[in-house]
Design a protein around this motif. Structure first.
Motif, PDB file in Angstrom:
ATOM      1  N   ILE A 196       0.835  -1.206   0.000  1.00 13.17           N
ATOM      2  CA  ILE A 196       0.000   0.000   0.000  1.00 13.17           C
ATOM      3  C   ILE A 196       0.866   1.251   0.000  1.00 13.17           C
ATOM      4  N   ALA A 197       1.978   1.220   0.735  1.00 18.65           N
ATOM      5  CA  ALA A 197       2.895   2.361   0.718  1.00 18.65           C
ATOM      6  C   ALA A 197       3.419   2.602  -0.694  1.00 18.65           C
ATOM      7  N   ARG A 198       3.716   1.507  -1.400  1.00 18.63           N
ATOM      8  CA  ARG A 198       4.216   1.626  -2.777  1.00 18.63           C
ATOM      9  C   ARG A 198       3.146   2.187  -3.703  1.00 18.63           C
ATOM     10  N   VAL A 199       1.945   1.637  -3.625  1.00 14.93           N
ATOM     11  CA  VAL A 199       0.862   2.075  -4.515  1.00 14.93           C
ATOM     12  C   VAL A 199       0.445   3.513  -4.215  1.00 14.93           C
ATOM     13  N   GLU A 200       0.369   3.860  -2.924  1.00 11.70           N
ATOM     14  CA  GLU A 200      -0.077   5.190  -2.535  1.00 11.70           C
ATOM     15  C   GLU A 200       1.040   6.226  -2.643  1.00 11.70           C
ATOM     16  N   GLY A 201       2.292   5.759  -2.776  1.00  5.92           N
ATOM     17  CA  GLY A 201       3.413   6.682  -2.902  1.00  5.92           C
ATOM     18  C   GLY A 201       3.634   7.538  -1.671  1.00  5.92           C
ATOM     19  N   VAL A 202       3.562   6.908  -0.483  1.00  2.49           N
ATOM     20  CA  VAL A 202       3.706   7.638   0.761  1.00  2.49           C
ATOM     21  C   VAL A 202       4.834   7.039   1.580  1.00  2.49           C
ATOM     22  N   THR A 203       5.545   7.885   2.283  1.00  2.00           N
ATOM     23  CA  THR A 203       6.570   7.390   3.194  1.00  2.00           C
ATOM     24  C   THR A 203       5.889   6.966   4.501  1.00  2.00           C
ATOM     25  N   PRO A 204       6.385   5.911   5.148  1.00  2.00           N
ATOM     26  CA  PRO A 204       5.741   5.423   6.379  1.00  2.00           C
ATOM     27  C   PRO A 204       5.570   6.504   7.438  1.00  2.00           C
ATOM     28  N   ALA A 205       6.514   7.420   7.529  1.00  2.00           N
ATOM     29  CA  ALA A 205       6.447   8.441   8.577  1.00  2.00           C
ATOM     30  C   ALA A 205       5.241   9.365   8.402  1.00  2.00           C
ATOM     31  N   LYS A 206       4.684   9.430   7.208  1.00  2.00           N
ATOM     32  CA  LYS A 206       3.535  10.297   6.944  1.00  2.00           C
ATOM     33  C   LYS A 206       2.222   9.530   6.825  1.00  2.00           C
ATOM     34  N   TRP A 207       2.249   8.296   7.290  1.00  2.00           N
ATOM     35  CA  TRP A 207       1.074   7.434   7.175  1.00  2.00           C
ATOM     36  C   TRP A 207       0.575   7.090   8.584  1.00  2.00           C
ATOM     37  N   LEU A 208      -0.638   7.488   8.914  1.00  2.00           N
ATOM     38  CA  LEU A 208      -1.243   7.185  10.216  1.00  2.00           C
ATOM     39  C   LEU A 208      -2.304   6.111  10.028  1.00  2.00           C
ATOM     40  N   HIS A 209      -2.249   5.104  10.901  1.00  2.00           N
ATOM     41  CA  HIS A 209      -3.226   4.014  10.810  1.00  2.00           C
ATOM     42  C   HIS A 209      -4.076   3.976  12.077  1.00  2.00           C
ATOM     43  N   VAL A 210      -5.335   3.567  11.905  1.00  2.00           N
ATOM     44  CA  VAL A 210      -6.268   3.410  13.018  1.00  2.00           C
ATOM     45  C   VAL A 210      -6.822   1.990  12.971  1.00  2.00           C
ATOM     46  N   GLY A 211      -6.665   1.253  14.065  1.00  2.00           N
ATOM     47  CA  GLY A 211      -7.167  -0.113  14.076  1.00  2.00           C
ATOM     48  C   GLY A 211      -7.185  -0.707  15.460  1.00  2.00           C
ATOM     49  N   ASP A 212      -7.728  -1.919  15.573  1.00  2.00           N
ATOM     50  CA  ASP A 212      -7.938  -2.535  16.886  1.00  2.00           C
ATOM     51  C   ASP A 212      -7.018  -3.709  17.176  1.00  2.00           C
ATOM     52  N   ASN A 213      -6.491  -4.372  16.137  1.00  2.00           N
ATOM     53  CA  ASN A 213      -5.735  -5.594  16.378  1.00  2.00           C
ATOM     54  C   ASN A 213      -4.322  -5.280  16.850  1.00  2.00           C
ATOM     55  N   GLU A 214      -3.936  -5.873  17.995  1.00  2.00           N
ATOM     56  CA  GLU A 214      -2.643  -5.574  18.615  1.00  2.00           C
ATOM     57  C   GLU A 214      -1.474  -5.906  17.693  1.00  2.00           C
ATOM     58  N   HIS A 215      -1.630  -6.961  16.932  1.00  2.00           N
ATOM     59  CA  HIS A 215      -0.531  -7.410  16.065  1.00  2.00           C
ATOM     60  C   HIS A 215      -0.553  -6.713  14.709  1.00  2.00           C
ATOM     61  N   SER A 216      -1.676  -6.859  14.012  1.00  2.00           N
ATOM     62  CA  SER A 216      -1.709  -6.378  12.621  1.00  2.00           C
ATOM     63  C   SER A 216      -1.962  -4.885  12.498  1.00  2.00           C
ATOM     64  N   ASP A 217      -2.612  -4.267  13.494  1.00  2.00           N
ATOM     65  CA  ASP A 217      -2.939  -2.843  13.390  1.00  2.00           C
ATOM     66  C   ASP A 217      -2.054  -1.938  14.232  1.00  2.00           C
ATOM     67  N   ILE A 218      -1.292  -2.510  15.159  1.00  2.00           N
ATOM     68  CA  ILE A 218      -0.479  -1.671  16.050  1.00  2.00           C
ATOM     69  C   ILE A 218       0.989  -2.046  16.000  1.00  2.00           C
ATOM     70  N   GLN A 219       1.299  -3.321  16.245  1.00  2.00           N
ATOM     71  CA  GLN A 219       2.703  -3.737  16.284  1.00  2.00           C
ATOM     72  C   GLN A 219       3.370  -3.676  14.908  1.00  2.00           C
ATOM     73  N   LEU A 220       2.783  -4.326  13.910  1.00  2.00           N
ATOM     74  CA  LEU A 220       3.418  -4.403  12.590  1.00  2.00           C
ATOM     75  C   LEU A 220       3.547  -3.046  11.900  1.00  2.00           C
ATOM     76  N   PRO A 221       2.560  -2.162  11.948  1.00  2.00           N
ATOM     77  CA  PRO A 221       2.757  -0.841  11.331  1.00  2.00           C
ATOM     78  C   PRO A 221       3.950  -0.097  11.924  1.00  2.00           C
ATOM     79  N   GLN A 222       4.152  -0.208  13.235  1.00  2.00           N
ATOM     80  CA  GLN A 222       5.303   0.463  13.844  1.00  2.00           C
ATOM     81  C   GLN A 222       6.617  -0.153  13.367  1.00  2.00           C
ATOM     82  N   GLU A 223       6.635  -1.471  13.235  1.00  2.00           N
ATOM     83  CA  GLU A 223       7.849  -2.117  12.748  1.00  2.00           C
ATOM     84  C   GLU A 223       8.150  -1.708  11.307  1.00  2.00           C
TER      85      GLU A 223
END
Length: 949
Positions: A508-535
């Motif tokens: 999605i970062a590639r398709v949207e052409g955005v750097t991770p530092a400028k991408w904010l995510h909102v979600g509930d899953n501890e692994h897929s929505d919180i841990q992995l985006p930070q990694e």
């Protein structure tokens, strides 16, 4: 006297708690300074809530008496301390803590460098308290866990108690986590008194298997999930025969430091692990064998028959049911979701939202509950059994054919059709499942509002979901719920990019052409929505607590789903709706879940506490009414005011109830007893039971205002004010009252005629039953005497007196308890019935009888309004919450409610928690009253009666 003793008991608790807190902080002035700091940090309101919660929780436990044992008393068990020293520069710090061990012990040290081994051998020579020292060089694998379980297996199993610590820096976080390390060291080895206290607890409580520090405040709540350790953890748990829920939260010593009884962990040593089983050290943050084992220490102790405790400060221990799991930090410091989102989203170019459990909520607690309800519908509509297992098999095959990627729902039902050899039926079931999702899903208001604001801003807003539903179906659902349109929706079944595998973040970062530092995510899953985006490099996402996680995370809510493995699909739904309500509370007012649970909004109280209680009773009664062939239901005043409205909702969704007549029936013990007076001996029935007060009050309480005036009119003022106690002077009272029996008889005759006229005006046909809270079925009996008709009864609970009815060819059935012993204090409904009665009241006072208006029409007479009637606008809001809950359940299940099955205990748990003070009512305490004129007490504040918080 009761209120004074309650005050004295509470005052004693406060004094004991203040002495404890003053001692803990080193004096009154230090405590005051600490309190002022908390006020600055949290604000006055939140700080007061936190301190009140602490006053409630932090009462010394009975086992605190062990601290009176002299410090020079040696533990009888063999004790050891095992330390993994990776950072040798921290040895001085550790050695200072070791001086706090006030008895001989075995010291086991592991290092990864030969030079460190020799250095420590020289350093420990002067440590006189260590009766034995072993220093081993180990491979740099498995961090502190491998040396503990592998290198020192035999030495540790030769001990009774072991303390495990290590030189924690966690430099992979970006800095030395010395505050976290000292938090752990202080809790385990912070003073001679502390160490001695821990050993005393282990020695005196043979069931205590492991003690560890409460989670450090900087550790996020989601750190208590399994995260990237699910696969390894599940495999280990299977080897150890430990049941785990890899989707839930787990109590464990975050940082892997603890005191333990070695027998509680022996099975972990019996795994026979080797160093090569652990991965090479590469600075891993998660997802390794050592991270999985860290989460198994407590579970293994439990599986071995032990309990666990969380160390607060070396003096007090929370029980195994109440560790915070990082939730207190979340609810204490986390702003409402909308504020947190607005702050974090200011610099974002791309904002993504998870869909399910984030933007929209299912009413069920678990996906499995929703699937099992669908199975019930499929069987009812199509006669197909075993739907869930067939669908599961179909999905596995569809995923296999799709190369291991998520399959669409169409792909799944294509395989389903092949398995049942009926493609047409499979197509109908596919449409039914999609329609069920559309019908049951509800928007999550705070998150949807945040999305709407984001769409109106400069950032591009997208959706990301790991889901089998196609994007068009999800977009249709979102649109129907009023969710602002997304710029794009990425669905794993279409893109083959899953969040939990990491592909979604890179692609999605590639398709949207955005750097991770400028991408904010909102979600509930501890692994897929919180841990992995930070990694992947995204800033810390804005977490949204899914409802089921709340029940696992928040101590005051934990256990509502204690029987989740055995919940029927209807129970799953009922508890799920309660969890959803708490999730909305967490989104907007998280401070209400800090240090407890505050239900000071009457609608929330009605929805979460009384809604399940009333719903389950009426669901049971609906099934009984149909089976028993009841044609008329008489909902007795005043509880019937709410129950009639609630049952009307059931009738809207259950066709079989459409022909059942429903009446709000005016009745009370007083009104019926007066109408039943036919002979002088009946007076004794009026003056049964207990009473304490003056004679005038007794007469008006038992005879009502109108008849009371008749009896009292010729009596002296002195006699009216004579103190009376029943049953001691029952005979004398009856003699006095019998002197005006003719007047009483005349009044009763008129009351009886009016009541019989009222009954006849209803023109009831077929079998009839009364509906009431219970418990002695007195009114049912009196009505049968008055009407000479057979009347059945449905009650929240009944006592042994219900057995008297079977000989008369009628029944009196109770749902939350049937034919109970009146002294049964274990029955929640019987023990805390006043909590129910205080809410299930009406806007009018107690019914006393009828009078005839000038035109001959009957007009009811009520006692003067009490506090409940004067404040009924508050109780009416509570009623609104109850009705909203019932409607939400019925909208999902409809007629299936008759076949879902509910265990009464699972529905009355909220009521029990209010009654025991686990959930606080706040300002609502002042509105909960019942009237007990019958015994002379008058109006009772239920909160004071049960000493509620």
């Amino acid at each position: 006297m009761q209120s004074f003793s309650t005050f004295r008991r509470r005052a004693g608790r406060v004094r004991a708690t203040m002495r404890l807190m003053v001692g803990r902080h080193g004096g009154f002035w230090k405590l005051l300074r600490h309190s002022l700091v908390r006020v600055r940090e949290l604000g006055p309101a939140s700080a007061c809530q936190v301190m009140i919660a602490r006053l409630r929780w932090h009462i010394p436990a009975p086992q605190a008496a062990s601290h009176e044992i002299a410090l020079d008393r040696l533990p009888s068990g063999r004790t050891g301390i095992m330390i993994h020293v990776f950072y040798i520069d921290l040895w001085d710090e550790i050695e200072a803590y070791l001086r706090n061990v006030p008895f001989p012990y075995t010291l086991l040290i592991s290092v990864v460098h030969e030079s460190d081994q020799q250095y420590l051998l020289d350093r420990v020579k002067g440590m006189t308290s260590a009766s034995r020292v072993v220093v081993k060089k180990v491979e740099n694998r498995g961090r502190d866990i491998a040396p503990f379980l592998v290198s020192f297996r035999e030495e540790i199993l030769g001990l009774d108690y072991i303390c495990h610590i290590h030189t924690k820096k966690s430099l992979f976080t970006g800095s030395d986590q010395k505050e976290w390390r000292r938090h752990l060291f202080d809790a385990l080895l912070g003073s001679r008194e502390r160490v001695h206290s821990i050993l005393c607890h282990l020695e005196q409580d043979g069931r205590l298997g492991i003690l560890y520090p409460e989670t450090f405040h900087a550790i996020p709540y989601w750190g208590h999930g399994w995260l990237s350790n699910k696969v390894i953890g599940a495999a280990l748990a299977q080897r150890l025969s430990i049941p785990i829920n890899i989707h839930g939260y787990v109590d464990y010593p975050a940082g892997s430091m603890f005191w333990a009884r070695t027998s509680a962990l022996s099975s972990l040593f019996s795994l026979g692990l080797k160093f090569e089983d652990f991965p090479d050290e590469a600075g891993q943050k998660d997802g390794t064998l050592q991270h999985a084992i860290e989460r198994l220490f407590v579970l293994q102790a439990i599986a071995s028959g032990y309990r666990y405790a969380v160390i607060l400060d070396g003096i007090e221990y929370r029980t195994s049911s109440s560790p915070g799991r990082g939730s207190e930090g979340y609810f204490r410091h986390w702003a409402p979701f909308g504020s947190a989102f607005d702050t974090k989203s200011k610099d974002a170019r791309l904002i993504s939202f998870d869909v399910f459990d984030t933007l929209v909520l299912r009413p069920f607690l678990t996906p499995d509950g929703a699937r099992r309800h669908l199975e019930a519908r499929v069987y009812r509509l199509f006669g197909l059994g075993d739907f869930c297992s067939v669908r599961r098999e179909a999905e596995i095959e569809a995923v296999r054919l799709n190369g291991g990627n998520d399959a669409t729902i169409e792909d799944i039902y294509k395989q389903f059709g092949g398995l049942i050899k009926d493609d047409q039926l499979a197509a109908k079931l596919c449409a039914l499942e999609v329609q069920s999702e559309e019908d049951m899903l509800k928007a999550r208001p705070a998150v949807v509002a945040a999305l709407r604001r984001a769409v109106g801003g400069d950032a591009r807003v997208i959706g990301v979901s790991d889901m089998y539903l196609p994007g068009r179906a999800i977009e249709k659902i979102l649109s129907g719920l009023g969710v602002a349109p997304l710029a794009h929706l990425y669905v794993s079944s279409e893109t083959h990019w899953r969040k939990d595998r990491g592909a979604a973040w890179t692609e999605i970062a590639r398709v949207e052409g955005v750097t991770p530092a400028k991408w904010l995510h909102v979600g509930d899953n501890e692994h897929s929505d919180i841990q992995l985006p930070q990694e992947f490099g995204l800033p810390h996402p804005v977490p949204v607590l899914r409802p089921s996680a709340l029940l696992d995370l928040v101590p005051s809510l934990r256990g509502l789903d204690a029987t989740v493995e055995s919940l029927s699909w209807l129970e799953d739904l009922c508890i799920g709706l309660v969890a959803n309500r708490f999730a909305l509370l967490a989104d907007t007012k998280p401070e209400k879940l800090c240090g407890g649970c505050l239900l000071d909004d009457p609608v929330d109280l009605g929805y979460t506490v009384y809604g399940p209680v009333v719903f389950a009773f009426l669901a049971w009664m609906s099934s009984m009414v149909i089976d028993d062939g009841i044609r008329n239901l008489l909902f007795l005043s005043r509880e019937g005011h709410l129950l009639t409205k609630a049952f009307d909702l059931f009738a809207e969704y259950i066709p079989e109830l459409g022909n059942v007549r429903r009446e709000y029936f005016l009745a009370s013990r007083l009104g019926c007893q007066i109408a039943c007076i036919e002979r002088p001996a009946d007076l004794e029935k009026l003056f049964g039971g207990r009473f304490k007060g003056d004679f005038e009050t007794l007469v008006r309480a038992r005879l009502g205002e109108a008849l009371g005036d008749v009896v009292l009119q010729d009596l002296s003022q002195t006699l009216k004010k004579v103190h009376v106690e029943l049953p001691a002077v029952k005979r004398e009272v009856c003699v006095t009252v019998s002197k005006v029996y003719e007047r009483i008889q005349a009044h009763a005759r008129g009351a009886r005629g009016a009541y019989q006229e009222y009954w006849s005006s209803l023109h009831l046909q077929g079998a009839s039953a009364v509906v009431d809270v219970g418990f002695n079925e007195t009114i049912q009996k009196l009505l049968m005497e008055l009407t000479k008709e057979r009347l059945h009864g449905y009650y929240f609970a009944t006592t042994e007196k219900a057995n008297e009815y079977s000989s008369r060819g009628v029944f009196a059935k109770g749902y939350y308890g049937n034919a109970l012993n009146e002294r049964d204090t274990d029955n929640v409904m019987l023990r805390y019935n006043l909590l129910l009665e205080s809410v299930l009241t009406a806007p009018s006072g107690q019914f006393q009888g009828f009078v005839k208006a000038s035109g001959g029409a009957l007009s009811p007479v009520y006692r003067a309004d009490g506090i409940s009637q004067r404040e009924f606008h508050v109780l009416d809001q509570c009623h609104s919450g109850i009705l909203a809950y019932i409607k939400d359940v019925l909208e999902v299940v409809g007629v299936d409610v008759l076949h879902g099955g509910i265990k009464p205990q699972s529905m009355e748990e909220g009521l029990r928690r209010v009654a025991t003070g686990e959930w606080s009512l706040g300002s609502l305490r002042q509105f909960l009253y019942v009237e007990d004129d019958y015994t002379g007490i008058g109006e009772i504040n239920v909160a004071d009666y049960y000493s509620l918080s």
